[in-house]
Design an enzyme around this catalytic site. Structure first.
Site, PDB file in Angstrom:
ATOM      1  N   THR A  33      25.969   8.199  33.430  1.00 49.31           N
ATOM      2  CA  THR A  33      27.156   8.707  32.739  1.00 49.31           C
ATOM      3  C   THR A  33      28.157   9.180  33.784  1.00 49.31           C
ATOM      4  O   THR A  33      28.066   8.785  34.961  1.00 49.31           O
ATOM      5  CB  THR A  33      26.791   9.793  31.696  1.00 49.31           C
ATOM      6  OG1 THR A  33      27.950  10.082  30.902  1.00 49.31           O
ATOM      7  CG2 THR A  33      26.282  11.080  32.327  1.00 49.31           C
ATOM      8  N   ASN A  34      29.128   9.991  33.406  1.00 51.58           N
ATOM      9  CA  ASN A  34      30.150  10.438  34.354  1.00 51.58           C
ATOM     10  C   ASN A  34      30.532  11.884  34.058  1.00 51.58           C
ATOM     11  O   ASN A  34      29.969  12.514  33.173  1.00 51.58           O
ATOM     12  CB  ASN A  34      31.362   9.498  34.295  1.00 51.58           C
ATOM     13  CG  ASN A  34      31.946   9.427  32.901  1.00 51.58           C
ATOM     14  OD1 ASN A  34      32.444  10.409  32.368  1.00 51.58           O
ATOM     15  ND2 ASN A  34      31.876   8.250  32.287  1.00 51.58           N
ATOM     16  N   ASP A  35      31.493  12.402  34.790  1.00 51.12           N
ATOM     17  CA  ASP A  35      31.830  13.827  34.730  1.00 51.12           C
ATOM     18  C   ASP A  35      32.731  14.246  33.565  1.00 51.12           C
ATOM     19  O   ASP A  35      33.106  15.414  33.480  1.00 51.12           O
ATOM     20  CB  ASP A  35      32.520  14.243  36.032  1.00 51.12           C
ATOM     21  CG  ASP A  35      31.515  14.442  37.155  1.00 51.12           C
ATOM     22  OD1 ASP A  35      30.394  14.895  36.860  1.00 51.12           O
ATOM     23  OD2 ASP A  35      31.853  14.157  38.315  1.00 51.12           O
TER      24      ASP A  35
END
Ligand code: CTP
Ligand code: CA
Length: 226
Positions: A33-35
């Site tokens: 996933t990402n931030d």
């Protein structure tokens, strides 16, 4: 013209907002996933509703509390988000792609937990559908807003994305600027249209940023009252 003075800027408009970061599964216990915190998208959904719109929120992974009283569909992957957006696309007037959609996903999702073996594990990733670009290619009456989180060269990347994805407006932010990064309650964006930068919004709450962005959109969609 015939305008109702009590009408809000987005009255009668159906608005789709995507938020959060997509989750791309590796196996049953792991993912990429990402931030993205989802806060910008949630603020846009809340403000769009305050401005009179009928809002459909589509959220992937987020750490933030979604705004109450707004129809929310939870999704995981970019593909799930794409399908959820497509269901609403024909009947929508404005789509705001605030989600951080993963560019790639594992080619294969392991059905059982991947066991530790060799010293190197190679994951093969394949490109995801670009939701915004696909919408941009098939848009008719819809107004499209894209986002771009960059680490420099804002103007070049923003204009390139706006044109490539056929957006009407694009909000670009430099995530290395204090108060404009991930997870915080503030943002600072530059808003672009085809002619270049149309508004520079310094660091302020994500709700204030949302209000300015949506006001610009409403003016351009027609029907905004002064
Ligand atoms: N976007 C999308 N589908 C994707 C990737 C991005 O709809 N698969 C949307 C995002 O929601 C955002 C806009 O496209 O509104 C720009 O996303 P960004 O990641 O900045 O652009 P990319 O084209 O993916 O370019 P890069 O990551 O290489 O900068
Ligand atoms: Ca990307």
């Amino acid at each position: 013209p015939l305008v109702n003075k009590n009408k809000l800027a987005l009255s009668g408009k159906k608005v789709i907002v995507t938020a959060g970061g997509t989750i791309e599964r590796i196996d049953p216990v792991r993912y990429i996933t990402n931030d993205s915190s989802g806060k910008m998208g949630f603020a846009i959904a809340k403000v769009a509703q305050e401005m009179g719109a009928e809002v459909q929120l589509i959220a992937a992974n987020t750490s933030a509390e979604p705004p109450s009283g707004i129809s929310l569909e939870r999704v995981q992957s970019a593909e799930d988000m794409y399908q959820a957006v497509l269901k609403q696309w024909e009947t929508s007037d404005l789509v705001v792609m605030a989600a951080a959609v993963a560019d790639y996903r594992p080619r294969e999702v392991a059905q059982t937990k991947i066991k530790k073996k060799d010293s190197v594990l190679t994951l093969e990733l394949v490109k995801n559908v670009d939701i915004l670009e696909t919408l941009g290619r098939s848009k008719k009456h819809q107004f499209l807003i894209g986002f771009a989180a960059e680490t420099g060269n804002l103007e070049t990347y923003a204009i390139d994305k706006l044109e490539r994805k056929n957006c009407d407006l694009l909000a670009a932010n430099d995530v290395t600027v204090e108060g404009a990064g991930f997870g915080v309650d503030t943002n600072a964006v530059q808003i672009y249209d085809r002619s270049g930068m149309v508004e520079q919004i310094p660091v302020q709450s994500k709700e204030e940023v949302a209000r300015k962005l949506l006001t610009l959109a409403a003016e351009r969609m027609g029907g905004v009252l002064h």
